[in-house]
Design an enzyme around this catalytic site. Structure first.
Site, PDB file in Angstrom:
ATOM      1  CB  ALA A  12     -57.065 -43.703 -14.848  1.00 58.13           C
ATOM      2  NE  ARG A  17     -55.359 -44.546 -29.939  1.00 59.16           N
ATOM      3  CZ  ARG A  17     -54.507 -45.562 -29.809  1.00 59.16           C
ATOM      4  NH1 ARG A  17     -54.074 -46.203 -30.872  1.00 59.16           N
ATOM      5  NH2 ARG A  17     -54.100 -45.944 -28.616  1.00 59.16           N
TER       6      ARG A  17
HETATM    7  C1  UD1 Z   1     -49.419 -50.817 -22.220  1.00 61.64           C
HETATM    8  C2  UD1 Z   1     -48.055 -51.410 -21.905  1.00 61.64           C
HETATM    9  C3  UD1 Z   1     -47.548 -52.167 -23.117  1.00 61.64           C
HETATM   10  C4  UD1 Z   1     -48.525 -53.229 -23.532  1.00 61.64           C
HETATM   11  C5  UD1 Z   1     -49.896 -52.593 -23.789  1.00 61.64           C
HETATM   12  C6  UD1 Z   1     -50.919 -53.659 -24.040  1.00 61.64           C
HETATM   13  C7  UD1 Z   1     -47.006 -49.840 -20.338  1.00 61.64           C
HETATM   14  C8  UD1 Z   1     -45.990 -48.786 -20.190  1.00 61.64           C
HETATM   15  N1  UD1 Z   1     -47.149 -50.352 -21.552  1.00 61.64           N
HETATM   16  O1  UD1 Z   1     -49.196 -49.849 -23.244  1.00 61.64           O
HETATM   17  O2  UD1 Z   1     -46.287 -52.763 -22.804  1.00 61.64           O
HETATM   18  O3  UD1 Z   1     -48.076 -53.907 -24.684  1.00 61.64           O
HETATM   19  O4  UD1 Z   1     -50.311 -51.849 -22.631  1.00 61.64           O
HETATM   20  O5  UD1 Z   1     -52.146 -53.068 -24.383  1.00 61.64           O
HETATM   21  O6  UD1 Z   1     -47.628 -50.208 -19.371  1.00 61.64           O
HETATM   22  N2  UD1 Z   1     -53.874 -46.218 -17.508  1.00 61.64           N
HETATM   23  C9  UD1 Z   1     -54.230 -45.638 -16.303  1.00 61.64           C
HETATM   24  N3  UD1 Z   1     -53.505 -44.572 -15.869  1.00 61.64           N
HETATM   25  C10 UD1 Z   1     -52.455 -44.095 -16.544  1.00 61.64           C
HETATM   26  C11 UD1 Z   1     -52.085 -44.683 -17.760  1.00 61.64           C
HETATM   27  C12 UD1 Z   1     -52.814 -45.766 -18.211  1.00 61.64           C
HETATM   28  O7  UD1 Z   1     -55.169 -46.055 -15.658  1.00 61.64           O
HETATM   29  O8  UD1 Z   1     -51.843 -43.130 -16.045  1.00 61.64           O
HETATM   30  C13 UD1 Z   1     -54.652 -47.342 -17.982  1.00 61.64           C
HETATM   31  C14 UD1 Z   1     -55.353 -47.067 -19.292  1.00 61.64           C
HETATM   32  O9  UD1 Z   1     -56.637 -46.537 -19.082  1.00 61.64           O
HETATM   33  C15 UD1 Z   1     -55.409 -48.445 -19.931  1.00 61.64           C
HETATM   34  C16 UD1 Z   1     -54.169 -49.145 -19.376  1.00 61.64           C
HETATM   35  O10 UD1 Z   1     -53.784 -48.413 -18.230  1.00 61.64           O
HETATM   36  O11 UD1 Z   1     -56.551 -49.170 -19.504  1.00 61.64           O
HETATM   37  C17 UD1 Z   1     -53.031 -49.218 -20.386  1.00 61.64           C
HETATM   38  O12 UD1 Z   1     -52.609 -47.887 -20.659  1.00 61.64           O
HETATM   39  P1  UD1 Z   1     -52.168 -47.429 -22.103  1.00 61.64           P
HETATM   40  O13 UD1 Z   1     -51.766 -46.026 -22.043  1.00 61.64           O
HETATM   41  O14 UD1 Z   1     -53.197 -47.820 -23.082  1.00 61.64           O
HETATM   42  O15 UD1 Z   1     -50.870 -48.295 -22.301  1.00 61.64           O
HETATM   43  P2  UD1 Z   1     -50.301 -48.756 -23.679  1.00 61.64           P
HETATM   44  O16 UD1 Z   1     -49.583 -47.643 -24.301  1.00 61.64           O
HETATM   45  O17 UD1 Z   1     -51.349 -49.417 -24.462  1.00 61.64           O
END
Ligand code: UD1
Ligand code: CA
Length: 479
Positions: A12, A17
């Site tokens: 989502a 970046r």
């Molecule tokens: C997340 C993990 C982290 C891990 C890292 C690995 C959590 C809180 N943290 O962090 O422990 O080391 O991934 O890459 O889960 N997404 C949604 N909806 C949302 C938020 C995120 O679909 O509301 C999706 C994003 O598009 C992405 C994935 O979930 O594909 C990960 O989200 P992101 O915000 O990148 O998490 P990180 O901060 O990278």
């Protein structure tokens, strides 16, 4: 314990970046989107249902899913309130999920199918509420850390920004790939809160909550940490591409393909290359391209969605949606455009362009020709500079060239027109009427010579002196 499996893929986020008009998960990596790579790995675990959480640029992501993975179900997350919220949205949309739920992020394209299958198996054998895939990395900055007790049991996951100095020293990180028990996942998701630095609902907190509720949690440490690398910007994308290139090329070389320079050989994950193919430097093989045994490709050749038959040679050329028959020869510097079909042992040489053209077995167009909307019979010879004039400005028309026909150099065949089997066309002809089998078509002005024109009109020039010497009219100097 049910053996039922399903999967939730989180996609989502926009991926700010990447600085792109396209959502991050749709960026291309050697033949598939980032999301497409993840879906392929997920599929190998045999999930009954595959739910993709979409949000940013949802229409684009949905359209892509319809195209490459119509078996998936897209669920819309309106606001990105965190990974835990994303899974809540998915679980609410499909309330009857049971058994094992695999959760993966849409931006970890290097994950191997076998690794995900192993995670699911370990999880199901252990009876854990949650099993997380982890990696030990040199630089864990920005990632969630795996906190274990003195015995090595997983206690919880702490995000980098919420971690203290001691926790930040941990180099085992969360891949954001998990296997959950569906019922227990649903239970813990209901308890999530946003008391963290980002004010989000963290999926990672599900592990600690499950443990506190008395359930077992565990981890599988991936052997090759590159498998869980995410992609946040285009520099990282290039890094992932290099890793995947090395992986694909190594596998192909081990399967019997020779690559003179694997570093400049770029083969999509979707391409098939048979043993005993020789690949010279600077080759790109893309999409649904398939190369059969004994073929030789390159140097400096790009083939997209192109089929290359056994023992064919393609040298410094560009082909898109073409079929190159067994033992055929292409290039150097040929351009095969869509629906070009070269039969076995056909030859298409330097600066020849083909489009929607069938070149028969053993037929040759060795230099400087355009063959569009054309059929060329077996063993026909297309001279240098031949053009099929296929377009009248409004419509395209076909040119039929018979078996064993001979088209003289610099001829224009104005379509629709047909040259019969074994017919000849004289060099320099502009052919607008059919030529019957065995006939010679000539369509050019007759030649005339104006006697002594040079002596009369260009007296005293280098040409005049040369002509006079040739005719013995002056002494040859130095003789
Ligand atoms: C997340 C993990 C982290 C891990 C890292 C690995 C959590 C809180 N943290 O962090 O422990 O080391 O991934 O890459 O889960 N997404 C949604 N909806 C949302 C938020 C995120 O679909 O509301 C999706 C994003 O598009 C992405 C994935 O979930 O594909 C990960 O989200 P992101 O915000 O990148 O998490 P990180 O901060 O990278
Ligand atoms: Ca991320």
């Amino acid at each position: 314990m049910s053996s039922e499996r399903s999967a939730i893929i989180l996609a989502a986020g926009l991926g700010t970046r990447m600085k792109s008009s396209q959502p991050k998960v749709l960026h291309e990596l050697l033949g598939r989107s980032l999301l497409g790579h993840v879906l392929r790995a997920v599929k190998s675990t045999g999930p009954g249902r595959q739910i993709v959480v979409v949000g940013a640029a949802a229409d684009q992501v949905r359209a892509h899913l319809d195209e490459v993975a119509p078996e998936t179900e897209a669920v819309f997350q309106d606001k990105q309130l965190g990974t835990g919220h994303a899974v809540q949205v998915a679980m609410e949309a499909v309330p009857d999920l049971a058994g094992t739920v695999i959760v993966a992020a849409g931006d970890t394209p290097l994950l191997r199918p076998e690794t995900l299958a192993e995670l699911a198996e370990v999880h199901e054998k252990s009876g854990n509420a949650a099993t997380v895939l982890t990696a030990v990395v040199a630089d864990p900055t920005g990632l969630g850390r795996i906190v274990r007790d003195a015995e090595g049991s997983v206690l919880r996951i702490v995000e980098h920004r919420d971690a203290d100095a001691g926790e930040r020293a941990i180099r085992e990180v969360n891949s954001a790939i998990y296997a959950f028990d569906a019922g227990l996942l649903r239970e813990q998701l209901g308890k999530l809160n946003s008391a963290n630095d980002q004010g989000e609902l963290y999926l990672t907190d599900v592990l600690e909550l499950a443990r506190e509720a008395g359930h077992a949690i565990g981890a599988v440490v991936v052997e090759d940490p590159t498998e869980v690398l995410g992609c946040n910007d285009r520099a990282q994308l290039a890094g992932l591409r290099r890793i995947l290139q090395t992986r694909i090329n190594s596998e192909l070389m081990r399967s019997g393909v020779t690559m003179e320079d694997p570093e400049t050989t770029w083969i999509d994950a979707t391409v098939k290359v048979a043993p005993d193919v020789l690949i010279h430097p600077g080759v790109q093989l893309k999409g649904a391209t398939a190369v059969d045994s004994g073929a030789e490709i390159g140097p400096d050749t790009t083939l997209t969605d192109t089929i290359v038959g056994a023992r064919a040679e393609v040298v410094r050329s560009h082909a898109d949606q073409a079929t190159i028959g067994e033992g055929a020869h292409v290039g150097p510097f040929a351009h095969l455009r869509p629906a070009s079909k070269l039969a076995e042992k056909a030859k298409v040489g330097a600066f020849v362009e083909t489009k929607n053209a069938e070149i028969g077995p053993g037929a040759k167009a060795n230099h400087l020709a355009y063959l569009g909307d054309a059929t060329v019979g077996a063993d026909a010879n297309i001279g240098c500079g031949v053009i099929t004039a296929n377009y009248d400005g409004v419509h395209k028309h076909r040119t039929e060239i018979g078996e064993g026909a001979f088209i003289g150099c610099d001829s224009v065949l104005v379509a629709p027109v047909s040259i019969g089997d074994g017919a000849y066309v004289a060099a320099g002809s502009t052919i607008v009427k059919d030529v019957e089998p065995g006939d010679l078509g000539v369509a050019r002005a007759r030649q005339a010579s104006l006697e002594d024109w040079v002596a009369k009109k260009r007296p005293g020039t280098v040409s005049d002196r040369a002509a006079k010497r040739a005719k013995g009219e002056t002494e040859v100097s130095g003789a």
